[in-house]
Write a protein that holds these residues in place. Structure first.
Motif, mmCIF file in Angstrom:
data_model
loop_
_atom_site.group_PDB
_atom_site.id
_atom_site.type_symbol
_atom_site.label_atom_id
_atom_site.label_comp_id
_atom_site.label_asym_id
_atom_site.label_seq_id
_atom_site.Cartn_x
_atom_site.Cartn_y
_atom_site.Cartn_z
ATOM 1 N N ILE A 1 0.910 -1.229 -0.227
ATOM 2 C CA ILE A 1 0.232 0.257 -0.189
ATOM 3 C C ILE A 1 0.960 1.385 0.085
ATOM 4 C CG2 ILE A 1 -1.812 1.139 1.551
ATOM 5 C CD1 ILE A 1 -2.591 -1.045 2.426
ATOM 6 N N GLY A 2 0.913 2.187 -0.813
ATOM 7 C CA GLY A 2 1.532 3.470 -1.244
ATOM 8 C C GLY A 2 3.064 3.466 -1.481
ATOM 9 N N ALA B 1 12.891 -6.945 -22.057
ATOM 10 C CA ALA B 1 11.340 -6.587 -22.185
ATOM 11 C C ALA B 1 11.025 -6.754 -23.643
ATOM 12 C CB ALA B 1 11.358 -4.916 -21.130
ATOM 13 N N THR B 2 10.253 -7.106 -24.124
ATOM 14 C CA THR B 2 9.730 -7.295 -25.523
ATOM 15 C C THR B 2 8.553 -5.954 -26.309
ATOM 16 O OG1 THR B 2 8.414 -9.180 -25.223
ATOM 17 C CG2 THR B 2 10.687 -8.900 -26.402
ATOM 18 N N THR B 3 7.308 -6.826 -25.720
ATOM 19 C CA THR B 3 6.236 -5.366 -26.086
ATOM 20 C C THR B 3 5.655 -4.759 -24.519
ATOM 21 O OG1 THR B 3 4.643 -7.795 -25.409
ATOM 22 C CG2 THR B 3 5.333 -7.073 -27.936
ATOM 23 N N GLY B 4 6.209 -4.943 -23.491
ATOM 24 C CA GLY B 4 5.692 -4.953 -22.474
ATOM 25 C C GLY B 4 4.329 -5.574 -21.363
ATOM 26 N N THR B 5 3.808 -6.561 -22.473
ATOM 27 C CA THR B 5 2.633 -7.002 -21.551
ATOM 28 C C THR B 5 3.235 -7.533 -19.745
ATOM 29 O OG1 THR B 5 1.973 -7.460 -23.968
ATOM 30 C CG2 THR B 5 0.517 -8.559 -22.751
ATOM 31 N N THR B 6 3.896 -8.605 -20.385
ATOM 32 C CA THR B 6 4.106 -9.168 -19.208
ATOM 33 C C THR B 6 4.177 -8.528 -17.809
ATOM 34 O OG1 THR B 6 5.195 -11.395 -20.384
ATOM 35 C CG2 THR B 6 5.559 -11.053 -18.148
ATOM 36 N N LEU B 7 5.184 -7.215 -18.405
ATOM 37 C CA LEU B 7 5.326 -6.797 -16.957
ATOM 38 C C LEU B 7 4.050 -5.937 -16.868
ATOM 39 C CD1 LEU B 7 8.519 -5.543 -19.182
ATOM 40 C CD2 LEU B 7 8.304 -6.391 -16.679
ATOM 41 N N ASP B 8 3.300 -5.398 -17.778
ATOM 42 C CA ASP B 8 1.981 -4.499 -17.582
ATOM 43 C C ASP B 8 0.711 -5.806 -16.897
ATOM 44 O OD1 ASP B 8 0.134 -1.944 -17.886
ATOM 45 O OD2 ASP B 8 -0.269 -3.091 -19.652
ATOM 46 N N HIS B 9 0.658 -6.602 -16.733
ATOM 47 C CA HIS B 9 0.132 -7.205 -16.005
ATOM 48 C C HIS B 9 0.650 -7.264 -14.361
ATOM 49 C CE1 HIS B 9 -1.177 -10.657 -19.691
ATOM 50 N NE2 HIS B 9 -2.389 -9.508 -19.275
ATOM 51 N N ALA B 10 1.414 -7.440 -14.640
ATOM 52 C CA ALA B 10 1.868 -8.337 -13.599
ATOM 53 C C ALA B 10 2.145 -6.675 -12.782
ATOM 54 C CB ALA B 10 3.561 -7.881 -13.309
ATOM 55 N N ALA B 11 2.193 -5.224 -13.187
ATOM 56 C CA ALA B 11 2.483 -4.158 -12.425
ATOM 57 C C ALA B 11 0.095 -3.901 -12.347
ATOM 58 C CB ALA B 11 2.015 -3.032 -14.189
ATOM 59 N N ALA B 12 0.228 -4.587 -13.298
ATOM 60 C CA ALA B 12 -1.653 -4.185 -12.952
ATOM 61 C C ALA B 12 -2.034 -4.649 -11.380
ATOM 62 C CB ALA B 12 -2.763 -4.806 -13.848
ATOM 63 N N VAL B 13 -1.582 -6.336 -11.424
ATOM 64 C CA VAL B 13 -2.288 -6.051 -10.070
ATOM 65 C C VAL B 13 -1.529 -6.933 -8.938
ATOM 66 C CG1 VAL B 13 -3.022 -9.072 -10.781
ATOM 67 C CG2 VAL B 13 -0.509 -8.687 -10.656
ATOM 68 N N LEU B 14 -0.091 -5.572 -8.876
ATOM 69 C CA LEU B 14 0.491 -4.921 -8.028
ATOM 70 C C LEU B 14 -0.207 -3.690 -7.595
ATOM 71 C CD1 LEU B 14 4.447 -5.217 -9.286
ATOM 72 C CD2 LEU B 14 3.209 -6.147 -7.426
ATOM 73 N N LYS B 15 -0.922 -2.923 -8.663
ATOM 74 C CA LYS B 15 -1.853 -1.722 -8.342
ATOM 75 C C LYS B 15 -2.953 -1.958 -7.266
ATOM 76 C CE LYS B 15 0.004 1.649 -10.620
ATOM 77 N NZ LYS B 15 -0.243 3.162 -12.048
ATOM 78 N N GLN B 16 -3.099 -2.865 -7.846
ATOM 79 C CA GLN B 16 -5.062 -3.807 -7.284
ATOM 80 C C GLN B 16 -4.844 -3.619 -5.537
ATOM 81 O OE1 GLN B 16 -6.180 -7.327 -9.376
ATOM 82 N NE2 GLN B 16 -6.243 -5.720 -11.361
ATOM 83 N N ALA B 17 -3.018 -4.111 -4.937
ATOM 84 C CA ALA B 17 -2.677 -4.575 -4.134
ATOM 85 C C ALA B 17 -2.726 -3.495 -3.730
ATOM 86 C CB ALA B 17 -2.015 -5.374 -3.899
ATOM 87 N N GLY B 18 -2.540 -2.477 -3.721
ATOM 88 C CA GLY B 18 -2.594 -0.857 -3.283
ATOM 89 C C GLY B 18 -1.132 0.309 -4.113
ATOM 90 N N SER B 19 -0.016 -0.296 -5.148
ATOM 91 C CA SER B 19 1.448 -0.217 -5.090
ATOM 92 C C SER B 19 0.945 1.524 -5.534
ATOM 93 C CB SER B 19 1.888 -0.677 -6.357
ATOM 94 O OG SER B 19 2.294 -1.899 -5.513
ATOM 95 N N ALA B 20 1.578 2.471 -6.006
ATOM 96 C CA ALA B 20 1.417 3.851 -6.347
ATOM 97 C C ALA B 20 1.837 4.129 -6.995
ATOM 98 C CB ALA B 20 1.892 4.992 -4.750
ATOM 99 N N CYS B 21 3.097 3.270 -7.716
ATOM 100 C CA CYS B 21 3.833 3.871 -8.658
ATOM 101 C C CYS B 21 3.639 2.050 -8.951
ATOM 102 C CB CYS B 21 4.354 4.623 -8.458
ATOM 103 S SG CYS B 21 6.068 4.585 -9.663
ATOM 104 N N VAL B 22 4.163 1.554 -10.115
ATOM 105 C CA VAL B 22 4.917 0.433 -10.716
ATOM 106 C C VAL B 22 5.803 0.498 -11.881
ATOM 107 C CG1 VAL B 22 5.006 -2.054 -11.749
ATOM 108 C CG2 VAL B 22 3.140 -1.513 -9.809
ATOM 109 N N TRP B 23 7.656 0.833 -11.394
ATOM 110 C CA TRP B 23 8.036 0.956 -13.087
ATOM 111 C C TRP B 23 8.833 -0.391 -13.013
ATOM 112 C CZ3 TRP B 23 8.466 6.604 -14.209
ATOM 113 C CH2 TRP B 23 8.887 7.009 -15.221
ATOM 114 N N SER B 24 9.044 -0.127 -13.729
ATOM 115 C CA SER B 24 9.844 -2.177 -14.656
ATOM 116 C C SER B 24 11.153 -1.159 -14.747
ATOM 117 C CB SER B 24 9.726 -2.361 -15.909
ATOM 118 O OG SER B 24 10.011 -4.155 -15.911
ATOM 119 N N VAL B 25 12.439 -2.052 -14.781
ATOM 120 C CA VAL B 25 13.235 -1.970 -14.293
ATOM 121 C C VAL B 25 14.060 -3.009 -15.234
ATOM 122 C CG1 VAL B 25 16.149 -1.948 -13.901
ATOM 123 C CG2 VAL B 25 14.028 -0.335 -13.449
ATOM 124 N N THR B 26 14.642 -3.140 -16.374
ATOM 125 C CA THR B 26 15.485 -4.310 -17.066
ATOM 126 C C THR B 26 16.381 -4.512 -17.928
ATOM 127 O OG1 THR B 26 14.349 -3.936 -19.320
ATOM 128 C CG2 THR B 26 12.499 -5.767 -17.822
#
Ligand SMILES: [Zn+2]
Ligand SMILES: [Zn+2]
Length: 238
Positions: A198-199, A209-234
């Motif tokens: 949370i937060g 990373a190729t299209t970003g789809t996998t990372l975007d799927h993970a970001a969606a559930v992380l945000k549902q769990a309360g994350s304020a920002c999800v930034w990917s590093v590859t």
């Protein structure tokens, strides 16, 4: 970790001791990646939205794409078309060499510049690797994203969580799929019940990373769990 994966790691360790290291890219003896090959990998510094390719600061998801995507940005250390990097990732992934992973992790750590950290709230950050499905983890014996995540956590004194984000669906290789078909895949991730996100700013780590789809799927559930920002590093971006 299963007995089988312990045995696989032990065997690989024994190979490393018995046979001298050879450079993953050019084959010269003595190092996992020789000095000449190391210097041919240059840090690229992302400057575009991963979803549409438009220019953006530090790889931030652009305003247009933000409405349809959960991921706030993607920073890749280097370009996947670099042949030395591709050969190194292949060797690291399929013949697990912890030392090679350390060298590659160094590129990721160095790519996180003060300009990168200025894009997010670092004081509130937690590092999370993209998990492998348990079936793949048993087969491979290690998660390469976790090694990179631990390198970032150590270098920047940030907490690393490797068990809160879980992959529960096994997708076959996505390489041949069109972008539309990838988007239609059900989300393979879930977050275990917890309020530690949370937060939080999540630094979401993967090797390529190729299209970003996998990372975007993970970001969606992380945000549902309360994350304020999800930034990917590859390590690399294809
Ligand atoms: Zn070399
Ligand atoms: Zn965009």
């Amino acid at each position: 970790m299963t007995i089988r994966s312990h045995a696989v790691r032990l065997l690989r360790f024994a190979q490393d001791v018995v046979f001298p290291y050879t450079c993953a890219a050019c084959g010269v003896e003595g190092e996992v990646l020789c000095a000449a090959c190391r210097s041919s990998i240059t840090l690229s510094g992302s400057g575009e939205c991963v979803f549409c390719g438009d220019a953006s600061v530090g790889g931030a998801t652009c305003d247009t794409c933000h409405g349809a995507h959960a991921l706030d940005g993607l920073t890749a250390a280097a370009a996947y078309h670099n042949a030395v990097l591709r050969a190194s990732i292949g060797r690291w992934k399929y013949h697990f060499q912890a030392l090679l992973g350390e060298v590659l992790g160094g590129y990721v750590v160095r790519s996180l510049t003060p300009a990168f950290w200025s894009l997010m709230d670092r004081t509130n950050a937690i590092v999370i690797p993209i998990p492998l499905h348990p079936y793949r983890l048993r087969y491979r014996g290690f998660n390469q994203a976790e090694q990179l995540a631990r390198a970032i956590g150590e270098a920047y004194a940030l907490p690393v969580s490797c068990d809160i984000l879980v992959r529960f669906r096994l997708h076959r290789s996505q390489a041949h799929k069109t972008h539309e078909k990838r988007l239609a895949l059900k989300n393979p991730f879930k977050v275990l019940p917890s309020d530690i996100l949370i937060g939080k700013t999540v630094v979401l780590v993967d090797d390529v990373a190729t299209t970003g789809t996998t990372l975007d799927h993970a970001a969606a559930v992380l945000k549902q769990a309360g994350s304020a920002c999800v930034w990917s590093v590859t390590l690399a971006k294809g």
